[in-house]
Design a protein around this motif. Structure first.
Motif, PDB file in Angstrom:
ATOM      1  N   PRO A   1     -79.934 -26.675  38.398  1.00 29.43           N
ATOM      2  CA  PRO A   1     -78.664 -27.372  38.629  1.00 29.43           C
ATOM      3  C   PRO A   1     -78.638 -28.716  37.912  1.00 29.43           C
ATOM      4  O   PRO A   1     -79.622 -29.449  37.903  1.00 29.43           O
ATOM      5  N   LEU A   2     -77.509 -29.010  37.292  1.00 26.32           N
ATOM      6  CA  LEU A   2     -77.313 -30.290  36.611  1.00 26.32           C
ATOM      7  C   LEU A   2     -75.982 -30.883  37.062  1.00 26.32           C
ATOM      8  O   LEU A   2     -75.027 -30.147  37.327  1.00 26.32           O
ATOM      9  N   PRO A   3     -75.902 -32.216  37.120  1.00 25.52           N
ATOM     10  CA  PRO A   3     -74.624 -32.845  37.464  1.00 25.52           C
ATOM     11  C   PRO A   3     -73.581 -32.561  36.376  1.00 25.52           C
ATOM     12  O   PRO A   3     -73.913 -32.428  35.196  1.00 25.52           O
ATOM     13  N   MET A   4     -72.337 -32.476  36.764  1.00 27.27           N
ATOM     14  CA  MET A   4     -71.256 -32.173  35.833  1.00 27.27           C
ATOM     15  C   MET A   4     -71.193 -33.160  34.659  1.00 27.27           C
ATOM     16  O   MET A   4     -70.992 -32.729  33.519  1.00 27.27           O
ATOM     17  N   PRO A   5     -71.399 -34.479  34.882  1.00 27.57           N
ATOM     18  CA  PRO A   5     -71.357 -35.396  33.736  1.00 27.57           C
ATOM     19  C   PRO A   5     -72.420 -35.085  32.673  1.00 27.57           C
ATOM     20  O   PRO A   5     -72.187 -35.273  31.484  1.00 27.57           O
ATOM     21  N   VAL A   6     -73.571 -34.568  33.093  1.00 26.00           N
ATOM     22  CA  VAL A   6     -74.628 -34.214  32.144  1.00 26.00           C
ATOM     23  C   VAL A   6     -74.187 -33.007  31.314  1.00 26.00           C
ATOM     24  O   VAL A   6     -74.411 -32.961  30.098  1.00 26.00           O
ATOM     25  N   ILE A   7     -73.551 -32.040  31.956  1.00 25.15           N
ATOM     26  CA  ILE A   7     -73.055 -30.855  31.248  1.00 25.15           C
ATOM     27  C   ILE A   7     -71.985 -31.254  30.244  1.00 25.15           C
ATOM     28  O   ILE A   7     -71.998 -30.828  29.088  1.00 25.15           O
ATOM     29  N   ILE A   8     -71.064 -32.104  30.679  1.00 25.46           N
ATOM     30  CA  ILE A   8     -69.978 -32.544  29.798  1.00 25.46           C
ATOM     31  C   ILE A   8     -70.536 -33.343  28.620  1.00 25.46           C
ATOM     32  O   ILE A   8     -70.110 -33.157  27.476  1.00 25.46           O
ATOM     33  N   ALA A   9     -71.514 -34.212  28.871  1.00 23.74           N
ATOM     34  CA  ALA A   9     -72.121 -34.994  27.793  1.00 23.74           C
ATOM     35  C   ALA A   9     -72.828 -34.084  26.791  1.00 23.74           C
ATOM     36  O   ALA A   9     -72.760 -34.302  25.575  1.00 23.74           O
ATOM     37  N   ALA A  10     -73.496 -33.053  27.290  1.00 24.19           N
ATOM     38  CA  ALA A  10     -74.177 -32.110  26.402  1.00 24.19           C
ATOM     39  C   ALA A  10     -73.171 -31.368  25.530  1.00 24.19           C
ATOM     40  O   ALA A  10     -73.396 -31.186  24.325  1.00 24.19           O
ATOM     41  N   LEU A  11     -72.062 -30.946  26.130  1.00 24.84           N
ATOM     42  CA  LEU A  11     -71.027 -30.258  25.355  1.00 24.84           C
ATOM     43  C   LEU A  11     -70.400 -31.185  24.316  1.00 24.84           C
ATOM     44  O   LEU A  11     -70.161 -30.778  23.180  1.00 24.84           O
ATOM     45  N   ALA A  12     -70.154 -32.430  24.701  1.00 20.97           N
ATOM     46  CA  ALA A  12     -69.589 -33.391  23.758  1.00 20.97           C
ATOM     47  C   ALA A  12     -70.553 -33.619  22.600  1.00 20.97           C
ATOM     48  O   ALA A  12     -70.140 -33.681  21.435  1.00 20.97           O
ATOM     49  N   SER A  13     -71.830 -33.718  22.903  1.00 21.79           N
ATOM     50  CA  SER A  13     -72.840 -33.900  21.869  1.00 21.79           C
ATOM     51  C   SER A  13     -72.869 -32.698  20.932  1.00 21.79           C
ATOM     52  O   SER A  13     -72.947 -32.844  19.713  1.00 21.79           O
ATOM     53  N   TYR A  14     -72.791 -31.512  21.493  1.00 29.74           N
ATOM     54  CA  TYR A  14     -72.778 -30.296  20.675  1.00 29.74           C
ATOM     55  C   TYR A  14     -71.539 -30.258  19.786  1.00 29.74           C
ATOM     56  O   TYR A  14     -71.628 -29.931  18.599  1.00 29.74           O
ATOM     57  N   LYS A  15     -70.370 -30.592  20.347  1.00 30.39           N
ATOM     58  CA  LYS A  15     -69.132 -30.535  19.568  1.00 30.39           C
ATOM     59  C   LYS A  15     -69.124 -31.575  18.448  1.00 30.39           C
ATOM     60  O   LYS A  15     -68.558 -31.345  17.391  1.00 30.39           O
ATOM     61  N   ASN A  16     -69.763 -32.724  18.673  1.00 31.45           N
ATOM     62  CA  ASN A  16     -69.843 -33.752  17.632  1.00 31.45           C
ATOM     63  C   ASN A  16     -70.817 -33.367  16.529  1.00 31.45           C
ATOM     64  O   ASN A  16     -70.633 -33.768  15.377  1.00 31.45           O
ATOM     65  N   ASN A  17     -71.870 -32.628  16.868  1.00 28.97           N
ATOM     66  CA  ASN A  17     -72.876 -32.244  15.886  1.00 28.97           C
ATOM     67  C   ASN A  17     -73.445 -30.878  16.252  1.00 28.97           C
ATOM     68  O   ASN A  17     -74.528 -30.796  16.823  1.00 28.97           O
ATOM     69  N   PRO A  18     -72.739 -29.795  15.920  1.00 27.99           N
ATOM     70  CA  PRO A  18     -73.198 -28.456  16.297  1.00 27.99           C
ATOM     71  C   PRO A  18     -74.561 -28.085  15.702  1.00 27.99           C
ATOM     72  O   PRO A  18     -75.308 -27.318  16.291  1.00 27.99           O
ATOM     73  N   GLU A  19     -74.877 -28.634  14.547  1.00 29.16           N
ATOM     74  CA  GLU A  19     -76.148 -28.300  13.907  1.00 29.16           C
ATOM     75  C   GLU A  19     -77.340 -28.866  14.664  1.00 29.16           C
ATOM     76  O   GLU A  19     -78.455 -28.368  14.532  1.00 29.16           O
ATOM     77  N   ALA A  20     -77.138 -29.904  15.465  1.00 27.46           N
ATOM     78  CA  ALA A  20     -78.239 -30.512  16.221  1.00 27.46           C
ATOM     79  C   ALA A  20     -78.833 -29.508  17.209  1.00 27.46           C
ATOM     80  O   ALA A  20     -80.039 -29.496  17.431  1.00 27.46           O
ATOM     81  N   ILE A  21     -78.003 -28.661  17.783  1.00 22.85           N
ATOM     82  CA  ILE A  21     -78.486 -27.662  18.741  1.00 22.85           C
ATOM     83  C   ILE A  21     -79.370 -26.651  18.035  1.00 22.85           C
ATOM     84  O   ILE A  21     -80.461 -26.345  18.485  1.00 22.85           O
ATOM     85  N   THR A  22     -78.908 -26.134  16.909  1.00 21.42           N
ATOM     86  CA  THR A  22     -79.678 -25.094  16.234  1.00 21.42           C
ATOM     87  C   THR A  22     -80.979 -25.644  15.664  1.00 21.42           C
ATOM     88  O   THR A  22     -82.007 -24.997  15.739  1.00 21.42           O
ATOM     89  N   HIS A  23     -80.947 -26.866  15.114  1.00 24.05           N
ATOM     90  CA  HIS A  23     -82.171 -27.451  14.563  1.00 24.05           C
ATOM     91  C   HIS A  23     -83.178 -27.733  15.665  1.00 24.05           C
ATOM     92  O   HIS A  23     -84.350 -27.425  15.535  1.00 24.05           O
ATOM     93  N   THR A  24     -82.723 -28.306  16.762  1.00 27.53           N
ATOM     94  CA  THR A  24     -83.628 -28.637  17.854  1.00 27.53           C
ATOM     95  C   THR A  24     -84.143 -27.367  18.521  1.00 27.53           C
ATOM     96  O   THR A  24     -85.305 -27.285  18.881  1.00 27.53           O
ATOM     97  N   ALA A  25     -83.291 -26.361  18.663  1.00 26.89           N
ATOM     98  CA  ALA A  25     -83.708 -25.117  19.299  1.00 26.89           C
ATOM     99  C   ALA A  25     -84.762 -24.408  18.446  1.00 26.89           C
ATOM    100  O   ALA A  25     -85.698 -23.822  18.974  1.00 26.89           O
ATOM    101  N   GLN A  26     -84.627 -24.480  17.137  1.00 28.33           N
ATOM    102  CA  GLN A  26     -85.607 -23.837  16.264  1.00 28.33           C
ATOM    103  C   GLN A  26     -86.931 -24.581  16.291  1.00 28.33           C
ATOM    104  O   GLN A  26     -87.991 -23.980  16.204  1.00 28.33           O
ATOM    105  N   GLN A  27     -86.884 -25.900  16.405  1.00 29.41           N
ATOM    106  CA  GLN A  27     -88.097 -26.702  16.394  1.00 29.41           C
ATOM    107  C   GLN A  27     -88.868 -26.572  17.695  1.00 29.41           C
ATOM    108  O   GLN A  27     -90.089 -26.594  17.704  1.00 29.41           O
ATOM    109  N   SER A  28     -88.178 -26.467  18.791  1.00 25.47           N
ATOM    110  CA  SER A  28     -88.853 -26.449  20.089  1.00 25.47           C
ATOM    111  C   SER A  28     -88.703 -25.099  20.771  1.00 25.47           C
ATOM    112  O   SER A  28     -88.170 -25.001  21.855  1.00 25.47           O
TER     113      SER A  28
END
Length: 87
Positions: free
Chosen positions: A31-58
């Protein structure tokens, strides 16, 4: 970005789905607080490549996902064992 939110977004992208607050919340492993989920989505929408690069690295080691019920049962077992020790 919180690792659980990042993992949920990565999972959705791997399934070919568009991440939204509801879909990310449904895929969370903890479980995560809603603001954390929204911040994660905003971060993804601002830089979608960050998710794929970080997911591949870790890439986490493959582990059997533990359901919330399993985690609750394990905690209950520990609590019962502690109570039995004190008696």
């Amino acid at each position: 970005m919180h690792p659980a939110a990042q993992q949920a977004i990565s999972t959705l992208l791997a399934e070919g789905k568009t991440p939204s607050v509801a879909t990310v919340k449904a895929k969370l492993t903890e479980p995560l607080p809603m603001p954390v989920i929204i911040a994660a989505l905003a971060s993804y929408k601002n830089n979608p490549e960050a998710i794929t690069h970080t997911a591949q690295q870790s890439q986490p080691a493959p582990a059997k996902p533990q359901s919330q019920l399993d985690r609750i049962e394990a905690k209950l077992d520990k609590l019962l064992a502690l109570l039995e020790e004190k008696q």
